[in-house]
Design an enzyme around this catalytic site. Structure first.
Site, PDB file in Angstrom:
ATOM      1  N   HIS A  17      12.916  13.502  13.692  1.00 53.65           N
ATOM      2  CA  HIS A  17      12.994  14.481  14.774  1.00 53.65           C
ATOM      3  C   HIS A  17      12.104  15.668  14.430  1.00 53.65           C
ATOM      4  O   HIS A  17      11.465  15.702  13.370  1.00 53.65           O
ATOM      5  CB  HIS A  17      14.435  14.865  15.109  1.00 53.65           C
ATOM      6  N   LYS A 297      22.163  15.239  15.884  1.00 57.26           N
ATOM      7  CA  LYS A 297      22.471  14.198  16.864  1.00 57.26           C
ATOM      8  C   LYS A 297      23.715  14.540  17.660  1.00 57.26           C
ATOM      9  O   LYS A 297      23.758  14.383  18.865  1.00 57.26           O
ATOM     10  CB  LYS A 297      22.720  12.882  16.132  1.00 57.26           C
TER      11      LYS A 297
HETATM   12  N1  MSP Z   1      16.040  12.184   1.325  1.00 64.25           N
HETATM   13  C1  MSP Z   1      16.324  13.556   1.088  1.00 64.25           C
HETATM   14  C2  MSP Z   1      15.199  14.215   0.327  1.00 64.25           C
HETATM   15  C3  MSP Z   1      14.844  13.603  -0.978  1.00 64.25           C
HETATM   16  S1  MSP Z   1      13.494  14.387  -1.717  1.00 64.25           S
HETATM   17  C4  MSP Z   1      13.448  13.831  -3.267  1.00 64.25           C
HETATM   18  C5  MSP Z   1      16.539  14.284   2.407  1.00 64.25           C
HETATM   19  N2  MSP Z   1      16.017  13.716   3.487  1.00 64.25           N
HETATM   20  S2  MSP Z   1      16.155  14.258   4.970  1.00 64.25           S
HETATM   21  O1  MSP Z   1      15.447  13.323   5.785  1.00 64.25           O
HETATM   22  O2  MSP Z   1      17.522  14.476   5.278  1.00 64.25           O
HETATM   23  O3  MSP Z   1      15.483  15.673   5.020  1.00 64.25           O
HETATM   24  C6  MSP Z   1      14.160  15.834   4.620  1.00 64.25           C
HETATM   25  C7  MSP Z   1      13.670  17.233   4.868  1.00 64.25           C
HETATM   26  O4  MSP Z   1      13.668  17.526   6.257  1.00 64.25           O
HETATM   27  C8  MSP Z   1      14.521  18.318   4.199  1.00 64.25           C
HETATM   28  O5  MSP Z   1      13.662  19.201   3.508  1.00 64.25           O
HETATM   29  C9  MSP Z   1      15.166  19.043   5.329  1.00 64.25           C
HETATM   30  O6  MSP Z   1      15.367  20.380   5.029  1.00 64.25           O
HETATM   31  C10 MSP Z   1      14.102  18.846   6.408  1.00 64.25           C
HETATM   32  N3  MSP Z   1      14.660  19.075   7.712  1.00 64.25           N
HETATM   33  C11 MSP Z   1      15.448  18.270   8.467  1.00 64.25           C
HETATM   34  N4  MSP Z   1      15.805  18.959   9.589  1.00 64.25           N
HETATM   35  C12 MSP Z   1      15.256  20.191   9.583  1.00 64.25           C
HETATM   36  C13 MSP Z   1      15.234  21.299  10.431  1.00 64.25           C
HETATM   37  N5  MSP Z   1      15.894  21.318  11.567  1.00 64.25           N
HETATM   38  N6  MSP Z   1      14.497  22.375  10.071  1.00 64.25           N
HETATM   39  C14 MSP Z   1      13.777  22.396   8.920  1.00 64.25           C
HETATM   40  N7  MSP Z   1      13.787  21.378   8.100  1.00 64.25           N
HETATM   41  C15 MSP Z   1      14.550  20.273   8.368  1.00 64.25           C
HETATM   42  O7  MSP Z   1      17.132  15.334   2.403  1.00 64.25           O
END
Ligand code: MSP
Length: 506
Positions: A17, A297
């Site tokens: 997303h 979601k």
């Molecule tokens: N799989 C772990 C990370 C492992 S790194 C060794 C994880 N994955 S995640 O898909 O949940 O998130 C990945 C990144 O996306 C995170 O840094 C998280 O902060 C970022 N974001 C997800 N939604 C977000 C927002 N709404 N705003 C900013 N960043 C966001 O965590």
């Protein structure tokens, strides 16, 4: 200089997303800037595939986990392409090369005496993929996800994190810029100072993940496996080369605030234990909120980046994401804001300036500009911008960098109004003045295109092409007077044509 930048690797239990796109966009802007500086760069992104929640989604769909991840990973590989992020390698933690390095890494910490066996009895939030204490919960629920954690009791392998408290404090004291922004450094440091507990690096009873080398009935705890990606990817990204020799420890990790502890506490401790150097720097960014709400979601406000890029183009989405929210802080963005910035800032401030400038050069000077009397004010402005951008990017202040460039956009717009070339064109005695104004506008836009190129990598070459200038975006091109006498400039087509605001993009 060597500059190795990583994004977190994304969980593949659901689709990308706009919040995920945010991290990838920011990372790409940083890498593009470092390329402008002439740094040798490496940009890593990828997917975190060995999580319990990934395994469970596959099970729910009745799919073999490998078949499931192979299918959904395609969406995640599209994400960087969609927002024009030019990564050097896309790691998947199901890669064989990753498995090998994780096992070697674990064996090293085991051999160093930092691993012991014990019973874990407590709580686990599968959504966070994190062991929880009662104190972490709000009304018995995970504070992040609002779901009840699972109670588990299993014999696991533990890592002696507690033994690293002093070393980590020393590291933080010696390197006050190890974690940025400063308030995140303080957050991480006080977590360490508050006392560290050993944690489990394995999970029992899950047939999906990386087996523990000395106990193949257990798999590696997904966070330990995931963090090691930053190191493992370098070892097999290029066949026949181990890029760790070149890029470790020049690593810069970009991450969201929700995963600070893993990156700023566990990861350096694991590296120290395994005998590796710690990364150079970590930057923790905030949350991108949509209409003041967390993107989730269950709130039904998950925006597919594809929908936005379809309407506005990738440059506008990148621009909006980095300009709406001060990078590092939490901040609010909205789809109305995207539309508004597209029309006002990109369309009017920048796009019109390019259209007007090229149209006037075509009309009044038959498409030709040439250096004349130098403009000291513009020269100082561009020299200042070049210097400021380096400081801003060193501080990961992407929003500040964009604002610095926008100051020049505003200056050029004021210059058009103040000099009124359409008036000068009516008066033959003022031909030299008109020449100078048109040159300054053209040259200023050329330099500006270079300054904006990390943010709007598609638009920048279009501006340079409209001015018949080479696509050379090295940082030292942000300087006055580098446009040689040039011919053939025609009125440029609008860079940001009007679009209808989608009524229900969300
Ligand atoms: N799989 C772990 C990370 C492992 S790194 C060794 C994880 N994955 S995640 O898909 O949940 O998130 C990945 C990144 O996306 C995170 O840094 C998280 O902060 C970022 N974001 C997800 N939604 C977000 C927002 N709404 N705003 C900013 N960043 C966001 O965590």
């Amino acid at each position: 200089m060597r500059y190795y930048l990583t994004t977190p690797i994304y969980y593949v239990n659901s689709s990308p997303h706009i919040g995920h796109a945010y991290t990838t966009i920011a990372a790409d802007a940083l890498v593009r800037h470092h390329k402008q500086r002439g740094d040798e760069t490496f940009f890593l992104t990828g997917t975190d595939e060995n999580a319990s929640k990934v395994y469970r989604v596959a099970e729910e769909r009745g799919l073999d986990p490998k078949a499931y991840v192979d299918e959904i990973v395609e969406q995640w590989k599209e994400l960087p392409k969609l927002v024009d992020a030019e990564y050097d390698f896309f790691i998947r933690t199901s890669d064989e090369g990753h498995h090998r390095v994780v096992q070697e890494f674990l064996q090293r910490i085991y051999d160093n005496g930092d691993i012991y066996q014990d019973v874990y009895s407590g709580l686990y939030c599968v959504q966070c993929e994190e062991f929880k204490s009662e104190a972490d919960l709000v009304d018995g629920l995970c504070a992040e996800h609002g779901v009840a954690p699972e109670r588990i009791e299993e014999t696991n392998w533990f890592f002696r994190l507690s033994a690293y408290q002093e070393k980590l404090l020393e590291l933080y004291d010696q390197r006050p810029d190890f974690v940025l922004p400063r308030f995140r450094y303080n957050e991480a440091r006080s977590f360490i100072a508050g006392g560290l507990e050993d944690f489990s690096v394995s999970r029992a009873g899950q047939p999906w993940g990386i087996p523990i080398p000395w106990d193949p009935d257990q798999v590696t705890y997904v966070w330990v496996d995931a963090l090691i990606n930053y190191l493992s990817a370098l070892s097999y990204a290029r066949e026949g080369e181990d890029l760790r020799e070149k890029f470790w420890p020049h690593a810069h990790h970009l991450l969201g605030k929700d995963i600070l502890r893993f990156h700023c506490v566990y990861w350096p401790a694991l590296l120290l234990s395994a005998g590796f150097e710690v990364p150079q720097q970590l930057f923790v960014h905030g949350w991108l909120l949509l209409d003041d709400r967390k993107i989730s979601k269950s709130l039904g406000n998950v925006v597919d980046p594809l929908d936005l890029v379809d309407v506005y183009g990738s440059d506008a989405v990148r621009f909006w994401a980095l300009r709406s929210v001060s990078f590092g802080q939490d901040g609010n963005a909205s789809l109305d804001g995207l539309h508004e910035r597209y029309e006002r800032e990109l369309g009017n401030d920048l796009g019109n300036l390019v259209s007007r400038t090229t149209a006037m050069i075509a009309r009044y000077r038959d498409g030709r500009i040439a250096p004349g009397e130098p403009n000291d004010e513009l020269k100082a402005l561009l020299d200042g911008l070049r210097v400021k951008l380096v400081d801003r990017f060193d501080a990961w202040d992407l929003t500040g960098a964009l604002e610095d460039a926008w100051e020049v956009v505003r200056w050029l717009n004021r210059h058009v109004e103040a000099t009124a070339p359409w008036q000068l064109a009516k008066d033959d005695t003022r031909a030299a003045e008109l020449d100078a104004v048109l040159y300054d506008l053209g040259d200023g836009l050329r330099a500006l295109a270079v300054a904006l190129s990390p943010f709007v990598p598609r638009t920048a070459p279009q501006i340079l092409a409209a001015l018949r200038q080479p696509v050379d975006v090295r940082l030292d091109r942000i300087s006055y007077g580098l446009t040689p006498a040039s011919d053939g400039i025609e009125a440029a087509a609008p860079l940001f044509p009007r679009v209808d605001q989608p009524t229900a993009a969300a």
